[in-house]
Design an enzyme around this catalytic site. Structure first.
Site, PDB file in Angstrom:
ATOM      1  N   THR A 201       0.868  -1.185   0.152  1.00  0.00           N
ATOM      2  CA  THR A 201      -0.103   0.048   0.022  1.00  0.00           C
ATOM      3  C   THR A 201       0.782   1.352  -0.073  1.00  0.00           C
TER       4      THR A 201
ATOM      5  N   PRO B 223       0.524   5.860   0.079  1.00  0.00           N
ATOM      6  CA  PRO B 223      -0.141   6.976   0.455  1.00  0.00           C
ATOM      7  C   PRO B 223      -1.223   7.090  -0.656  1.00  0.00           C
TER       8      PRO B 223
ATOM      9  N   TRP C 234       0.717   2.531   6.135  1.00  0.00           N
ATOM     10  CA  TRP C 234      -0.143   1.529   6.795  1.00  0.00           C
ATOM     11  C   TRP C 234       0.619   0.334   6.847  1.00  0.00           C
TER      12      TRP C 234
ATOM     13  N   GLN D 104     -36.072 -12.544  25.894  1.00  0.00           N
ATOM     14  CA  GLN D 104     -36.076 -13.024  24.762  1.00  0.00           C
ATOM     15  C   GLN D 104     -35.169 -12.158  23.750  1.00  0.00           C
TER      16      GLN D 104
ATOM     17  N   LEU E 286     -23.525  -6.422  27.695  1.00  0.00           N
ATOM     18  CA  LEU E 286     -23.031  -5.921  28.908  1.00  0.00           C
ATOM     19  C   LEU E 286     -23.222  -4.675  29.292  1.00  0.00           C
TER      20      LEU E 286
ATOM     21  N   GLY F 168     -23.214  -0.656  30.482  1.00  0.00           N
ATOM     22  CA  GLY F 168     -22.057  -0.007  30.631  1.00  0.00           C
ATOM     23  C   GLY F 168     -20.777  -0.834  30.845  1.00  0.00           C
TER      24      GLY F 168
ATOM     25  N   GLU G 288      -6.195  -5.842   3.729  1.00  0.00           N
ATOM     26  CA  GLU G 288      -5.982  -7.028   2.834  1.00  0.00           C
ATOM     27  C   GLU G 288      -7.511  -6.768   2.089  1.00  0.00           C
TER      28      GLU G 288
HETATM   29  P1  TGC Z   1      -5.988  -7.472 -12.105  1.00  0.00           P
HETATM   30  O1  TGC Z   1      -5.829  -6.601 -13.489  1.00  0.00           O
HETATM   31  O2  TGC Z   1      -7.452  -8.058 -12.105  1.00  0.00           O
HETATM   32  O3  TGC Z   1      -4.866  -8.489 -11.667  1.00  0.00           O
HETATM   33  C1  TGC Z   1      -3.490  -8.331 -12.212  1.00  0.00           C
HETATM   34  C2  TGC Z   1      -2.893  -9.491 -11.985  1.00  0.00           C
HETATM   35  O4  TGC Z   1      -2.928 -10.297 -10.876  1.00  0.00           O
HETATM   36  C3  TGC Z   1      -3.566 -11.512 -10.886  1.00  0.00           C
HETATM   37  N1  TGC Z   1      -4.598 -11.623  -9.620  1.00  0.00           N
HETATM   38  C4  TGC Z   1      -4.231 -12.730  -8.566  1.00  0.00           C
HETATM   39  N2  TGC Z   1      -3.362 -13.574  -8.733  1.00  0.00           N
HETATM   40  C5  TGC Z   1      -3.346 -14.164  -7.567  1.00  0.00           C
HETATM   41  N3  TGC Z   1      -3.971 -13.837  -6.446  1.00  0.00           N
HETATM   42  C6  TGC Z   1      -5.128 -12.738  -6.453  1.00  0.00           C
HETATM   43  N4  TGC Z   1      -5.808 -12.635  -5.665  1.00  0.00           N
HETATM   44  C7  TGC Z   1      -5.143 -12.109  -7.683  1.00  0.00           C
HETATM   45  N5  TGC Z   1      -6.045 -11.161  -8.097  1.00  0.00           N
HETATM   46  C8  TGC Z   1      -5.804 -10.838  -9.391  1.00  0.00           C
HETATM   47  C9  TGC Z   1      -4.459 -11.329 -12.188  1.00  0.00           C
HETATM   48  O5  TGC Z   1      -4.835 -12.545 -12.925  1.00  0.00           O
HETATM   49  C10 TGC Z   1      -3.599 -10.440 -12.950  1.00  0.00           C
HETATM   50  O6  TGC Z   1      -2.480 -11.540 -13.464  1.00  0.00           O
HETATM   51  P2  TGC Z   1      -1.785 -11.238 -15.007  1.00  0.00           P
HETATM   52  O7  TGC Z   1      -0.871 -12.304 -15.180  1.00  0.00           O
HETATM   53  O8  TGC Z   1      -3.015 -11.358 -15.970  1.00  0.00           O
HETATM   54  O9  TGC Z   1      -1.142  -9.941 -15.038  1.00  0.00           O
HETATM   55  O10 TGC Z   1      -5.789  -6.400 -11.031  1.00  0.00           O
HETATM   56  P3  TGC Z   1      -6.336  -4.820 -10.675  1.00  0.00           P
HETATM   57  O11 TGC Z   1      -5.360  -3.869 -10.906  1.00  0.00           O
HETATM   58  O12 TGC Z   1      -7.667  -4.850 -11.724  1.00  0.00           O
HETATM   59  O13 TGC Z   1      -6.697  -4.917  -9.119  1.00  0.00           O
HETATM   60  C11 TGC Z   1      -7.708  -6.067  -8.826  1.00  0.00           C
HETATM   61  C12 TGC Z   1      -7.990  -6.153  -7.083  1.00  0.00           C
HETATM   62  C13 TGC Z   1      -8.565  -4.701  -6.999  1.00  0.00           C
HETATM   63  C14 TGC Z   1      -8.720  -7.212  -6.845  1.00  0.00           C
HETATM   64  C15 TGC Z   1      -6.577  -6.034  -6.101  1.00  0.00           C
HETATM   65  O14 TGC Z   1      -5.775  -5.150  -6.724  1.00  0.00           O
HETATM   66  C16 TGC Z   1      -6.956  -6.188  -4.911  1.00  0.00           C
HETATM   67  O15 TGC Z   1      -6.997  -7.080  -4.380  1.00  0.00           O
HETATM   68  N6  TGC Z   1      -7.018  -4.725  -4.145  1.00  0.00           N
HETATM   69  C17 TGC Z   1      -6.953  -4.670  -2.732  1.00  0.00           C
HETATM   70  C18 TGC Z   1      -5.580  -4.374  -2.136  1.00  0.00           C
HETATM   71  C19 TGC Z   1      -5.336  -4.990  -0.867  1.00  0.00           C
HETATM   72  O16 TGC Z   1      -5.595  -6.002  -0.539  1.00  0.00           O
HETATM   73  N7  TGC Z   1      -4.280  -4.650  -0.459  1.00  0.00           N
HETATM   74  C20 TGC Z   1      -3.748  -5.361   0.986  1.00  0.00           C
HETATM   75  C21 TGC Z   1      -2.384  -4.616   1.244  1.00  0.00           C
HETATM   76  S1  TGC Z   1      -1.564  -5.674   2.381  1.00  0.00           S
HETATM   77  C22 TGC Z   1      -2.375  -5.619   3.965  1.00  0.00           C
HETATM   78  O17 TGC Z   1      -3.349  -5.087   3.989  1.00  0.00           O
HETATM   79  C23 TGC Z   1      -1.783  -6.275   5.103  1.00  0.00           C
HETATM   80  S2  TGC Z   1      -2.678  -6.082   6.532  1.00  0.00           S
HETATM   81  C24 TGC Z   1      -1.926  -7.301   7.273  1.00  0.00           C
HETATM   82  C25 TGC Z   1      -1.875  -7.598   8.653  1.00  0.00           C
HETATM   83  O18 TGC Z   1      -1.552  -6.784   9.594  1.00  0.00           O
HETATM   84  O19 TGC Z   1      -2.649  -8.623   9.042  1.00  0.00           O
HETATM   85  P1  FAD Z   2      -9.022   3.334  -0.485  1.00  0.00           P
HETATM   86  O1  FAD Z   2      -8.288   2.422  -1.553  1.00  0.00           O
HETATM   87  O2  FAD Z   2      -8.684   4.732  -0.604  1.00  0.00           O
HETATM   88  O3  FAD Z   2     -10.287   3.100  -0.171  1.00  0.00           O
HETATM   89  C1  FAD Z   2     -11.227   4.007   0.407  1.00  0.00           C
HETATM   90  C2  FAD Z   2     -12.741   3.716   0.199  1.00  0.00           C
HETATM   91  O4  FAD Z   2     -13.132   3.598  -1.287  1.00  0.00           O
HETATM   92  C3  FAD Z   2     -12.838   2.238   0.872  1.00  0.00           C
HETATM   93  O5  FAD Z   2     -14.068   2.129   1.354  1.00  0.00           O
HETATM   94  C4  FAD Z   2     -13.014   1.548  -0.631  1.00  0.00           C
HETATM   95  O6  FAD Z   2     -13.984   0.267  -0.428  1.00  0.00           O
HETATM   96  C5  FAD Z   2     -13.568   2.173  -1.621  1.00  0.00           C
HETATM   97  N1  FAD Z   2     -13.127   2.012  -3.035  1.00  0.00           N
HETATM   98  C6  FAD Z   2     -12.027   2.057  -3.510  1.00  0.00           C
HETATM   99  N2  FAD Z   2     -12.055   1.807  -4.562  1.00  0.00           N
HETATM  100  C7  FAD Z   2     -13.395   1.356  -4.861  1.00  0.00           C
HETATM  101  C8  FAD Z   2     -13.904   1.147  -6.077  1.00  0.00           C
HETATM  102  N3  FAD Z   2     -13.396   0.637  -7.341  1.00  0.00           N
HETATM  103  N4  FAD Z   2     -15.364   1.006  -5.898  1.00  0.00           N
HETATM  104  C9  FAD Z   2     -16.244   1.104  -4.906  1.00  0.00           C
HETATM  105  N5  FAD Z   2     -15.484   1.488  -3.875  1.00  0.00           N
HETATM  106  C10 FAD Z   2     -14.075   1.631  -4.073  1.00  0.00           C
HETATM  107  N6  FAD Z   2      -0.877  -2.554   3.534  1.00  0.00           N
HETATM  108  C11 FAD Z   2       0.208  -3.089   3.534  1.00  0.00           C
HETATM  109  O7  FAD Z   2       0.621  -3.021   2.027  1.00  0.00           O
HETATM  110  N7  FAD Z   2       1.034  -3.714   4.340  1.00  0.00           N
HETATM  111  C12 FAD Z   2       0.706  -3.693   5.691  1.00  0.00           C
HETATM  112  O8  FAD Z   2       1.223  -4.273   6.545  1.00  0.00           O
HETATM  113  C13 FAD Z   2      -0.732  -3.209   5.944  1.00  0.00           C
HETATM  114  N8  FAD Z   2      -0.917  -3.347   7.337  1.00  0.00           N
HETATM  115  C14 FAD Z   2      -2.210  -2.398   7.512  1.00  0.00           C
HETATM  116  C15 FAD Z   2      -2.527  -2.172   8.947  1.00  0.00           C
HETATM  117  C16 FAD Z   2      -3.332  -1.334   9.190  1.00  0.00           C
HETATM  118  C17 FAD Z   2      -3.909  -1.066  10.542  1.00  0.00           C
HETATM  119  C18 FAD Z   2      -4.145  -0.716   8.132  1.00  0.00           C
HETATM  120  C19 FAD Z   2      -5.526   0.080   8.806  1.00  0.00           C
HETATM  121  C20 FAD Z   2      -3.982  -1.193   6.877  1.00  0.00           C
HETATM  122  C21 FAD Z   2      -3.074  -1.892   6.476  1.00  0.00           C
HETATM  123  N9  FAD Z   2      -2.553  -1.838   5.292  1.00  0.00           N
HETATM  124  C22 FAD Z   2      -1.275  -2.605   4.920  1.00  0.00           C
HETATM  125  C23 FAD Z   2      -3.261  -1.262   4.382  1.00  0.00           C
HETATM  126  C24 FAD Z   2      -4.475  -1.677   3.843  1.00  0.00           C
HETATM  127  O9  FAD Z   2      -4.428  -2.757   2.931  1.00  0.00           O
HETATM  128  C25 FAD Z   2      -5.244  -0.606   3.042  1.00  0.00           C
HETATM  129  O10 FAD Z   2      -5.782   0.464   4.193  1.00  0.00           O
HETATM  130  C26 FAD Z   2      -6.460  -1.090   2.167  1.00  0.00           C
HETATM  131  O11 FAD Z   2      -6.198  -1.887   1.169  1.00  0.00           O
HETATM  132  C27 FAD Z   2      -7.288   0.051   1.887  1.00  0.00           C
HETATM  133  O12 FAD Z   2      -6.686   1.074   0.996  1.00  0.00           O
HETATM  134  P2  FAD Z   2      -6.888   2.723   1.330  1.00  0.00           P
HETATM  135  O13 FAD Z   2      -6.743   2.810   2.845  1.00  0.00           O
HETATM  136  O14 FAD Z   2      -6.047   3.337   0.741  1.00  0.00           O
HETATM  137  O15 FAD Z   2      -8.410   3.017   1.039  1.00  0.00           O
END
Ligand code: TGC
Ligand code: FAD
Length: 392
Positions: free
Chosen positions: A140, A142, A170, A288, A347, A349, A372
């Site tokens: 992720t 900014p 983040w 209930q 619970l 308060g 995620e």
């Molecule tokens: P798109 O064009 O659909 O796909 C690009 C390429 O990626 C492949 N692909 C995947 N491969 C493996 N697993 C998946 N889940 C996959 N989803 C897509 C896809 O086949 C393609 O491959 P290729 O070979 O054709 O290039 O990608 P898009 O740019 O349209 O975005 C798709 C989207 C929105 C679903 C994806 O980017 C997404 O999941 N966005 C959410 C971002 C997210 O989850 N960020 C998490 C950051 S890490 C975190 O939050 C850690 S917190 C951890 C903690 O503290 O516990």
């Molecule tokens: P944005 O993407 O700006 O989204 C804002 C709002 O818009 C959301 O409600 C979203 O659902 C909505 N939105 C976005 N796109 C669309 C669309 N196309 N259609 C409709 N609605 C849409 N990331 C890492 O890489 N590594 C980490 O270790 C990690 N740890 C984290 C720990 C914490 C405590 C937190 C809070 C976040 C962490 N993250 C990490 C980042 C996290 O994955 C992102 O916050 C998350 O993916 C959402 O991105 P954003 O905050 O930029 O929100």
């Protein structure tokens, strides 16, 4: 210590019969560790916004770091259901504890094991498995959260090294990490993974303060200002967004299980309290309106358990699709956050106090429903899977 007897943890549909003896032993040992190590200090850690001292070393000792990583690299070689059960037990303690284990396991060890060179696996995995080394995962930015494909962080080939510039935001454990698995664009605009080590010149990890959620977990930035990364630190096995997204499949799966633990902690606390607390001369559990809440909690927990168990079977068979994982992550996190909020009301308060876990879980789950992949992003992934039409 938990406020309720551990024997009241629900298995309403006899799902234990579908687990192996090994699964149950693993679950029991993690449950006991959470009771003795996490429960006594988690409220203070969250109230004081500090991490739990020595957490990663302790998680390493109980085998919670890289449980499914091969034994030869320091993991435990366990199956995916064992991994899920470990996440469930850790998050019964706190989402911060599960986060620490899932980032290290699914977002740091997994990509090194899947996409790393033999030298990288031998250098990093055994130390990560015991918590001697702490990892973070930088996807992720900014300006790019839900849309990581638009990331701006980039690296250039300088001949004998890469030069990395950009910033990640983040990032769980960034202020503590020894290494970061960082996803950045190469000169062709393709995403690749680099292992960045603390101490490399130009690499800093400022902490993010003032969170109301995941207060027992450190969050921060990863900032790269002309960082010279040795060429051997590039993950050679993957190019493209599918690299980081496949790590997310593993972490999202773990979260689907983990949040059941948070829901169980809230549910069991509410059941116990409803039997003890009397109003109008009778236990509140005799009314209930309160029974409706408890019955719905148990129904939702049971459905979530079944979803995870079958998803675990699919993961073990290597047939789970990303969309199936999205469905479980989305459903189960919403289930848990709803139970945390509603059970707090049972619970009265007392529900706002640190002696009980509901406010802490509810606040934590606000992060879990966002990271995620947000709740809405997972819905769009399911929508795409149903219709074939991308609505992002
Ligand atoms: P798109 O064009 O659909 O796909 C690009 C390429 O990626 C492949 N692909 C995947 N491969 C493996 N697993 C998946 N889940 C996959 N989803 C897509 C896809 O086949 C393609 O491959 P290729 O070979 O054709 O290039 O990608 P898009 O740019 O349209 O975005 C798709 C989207 C929105 C679903 C994806 O980017 C997404 O999941 N966005 C959410 C971002 C997210 O989850 N960020 C998490 C950051 S890490 C975190 O939050 C850690 S917190 C951890 C903690 O503290 O516990
Ligand atoms: P944005 O993407 O700006 O989204 C804002 C709002 O818009 C959301 O409600 C979203 O659902 C909505 N939105 C976005 N796109 C669309 C669309 N196309 N259609 C409709 N609605 C849409 N990331 C890492 O890489 N590594 C980490 O270790 C990690 N740890 C984290 C720990 C914490 C405590 C937190 C809070 C976040 C962490 N993250 C990490 C980042 C996290 O994955 C992102 O916050 C998350 O993916 C959402 O991105 P954003 O905050 O930029 O929100």
């Amino acid at each position: 210590m938990s406020y309720y007897p551990l024997t009241s943890i629900p298995d309403y549909y006899g799902i234990d019969a579908l687990l192996t003896e090994e699964h149950k032993l693993i679950r029991q040992s993690i449950r006991e560790w959470v009771e003795s190590f996490v429960m006594p200090q988690i409220d203070q850690a969250a109230q004081n916004h500090t991490d739990i001292p020595n957490l990663m070393r302790e998680l390493g000792k109980i085998g919670a770091l890289g449980p499914y990583i091969p034994v030869e690299y320091g993991g435990s070689g366990l199956d995916q259901i064992s991994y899920g059960l470990i996440m469930q037990e850790l998050e019964r303690g706190d989402s911060a504890v599960r986060s620490a284990a899932s980032v290290q396991s699914s977002l740091v060890m997994f990509p090194i094991n899947e996409f790393g060179s033999e030298e990288q696996k031998r250098k990093y995995l055994p130390k990560l498995a015991v918590g001697e080394m702490i990892g973070s995962f930088g996807l992720t930015e900014p300006n790019h959260g839900s849309d990581p494909g638009s990331m701006e962080t980039y690296f250039k080939d300088m001949g004998d090294h890469y030069l990395l510039n950009g910033a990640k935001m983040w990032i769980t454990n960034s202020p503590l990490c020894d290494i970061a698995v960082v996803w950045a664009k190469n000169e062709e605009g393709k995403v690749q993974g680099l292992i960045v080590e603390r101490g490399m010149e130009g690499f800093t990890t400022p902490e993010t303060h003032n969170k109301w959620s995941l207060r027992a977990s450190k969050t921060g930035e990863l900032v790269f200002n002309d960082v010279k990364v040795p060429k051997e630190n590039l993950l050679p096995g993957v190019t493209g967004l599918k690299g980081p997204l496949s790590c997310l499949n593993s972490a999202r799966y773990g979260i689907s299980w983990g949040v059941i633990g948070a829901a169980i902690d809230c549910y069991c606390t509410a059941v116990q309290y409803s039997k003890e607390r009397k109003q109008f001369g009778k236990p509140i559990g005799s009314y209930q309106l309160q029974q409706k809440k408890l019955a719905e909690f148990l129904t939702e927990i049971t459905k979530a358990q079944l979803l995870c168990l079958q998803l675990g079977n699919l993961k073990n068979a290597h047939t789970a699709t990303p969309a199936q994982i999205s469905m479980a992550k989305r459903n189960n996190v919403k289930m848990a956050i709803d139970i945390a909020r509603e059970s707090r009301q049972i619970l009265g308060g007392m529900g706002i106090m640190g002696e009980f876990p509901m406010m802490r879980h509810a606040a934590n789950l606000e992060s879990v429903i966002t990271y995620e992949g947000t709740h809405d992003v997972h819905l769009l992934i399911t929508g795409l899977d149903i219709t074939g039409i991308n609505a992002f």
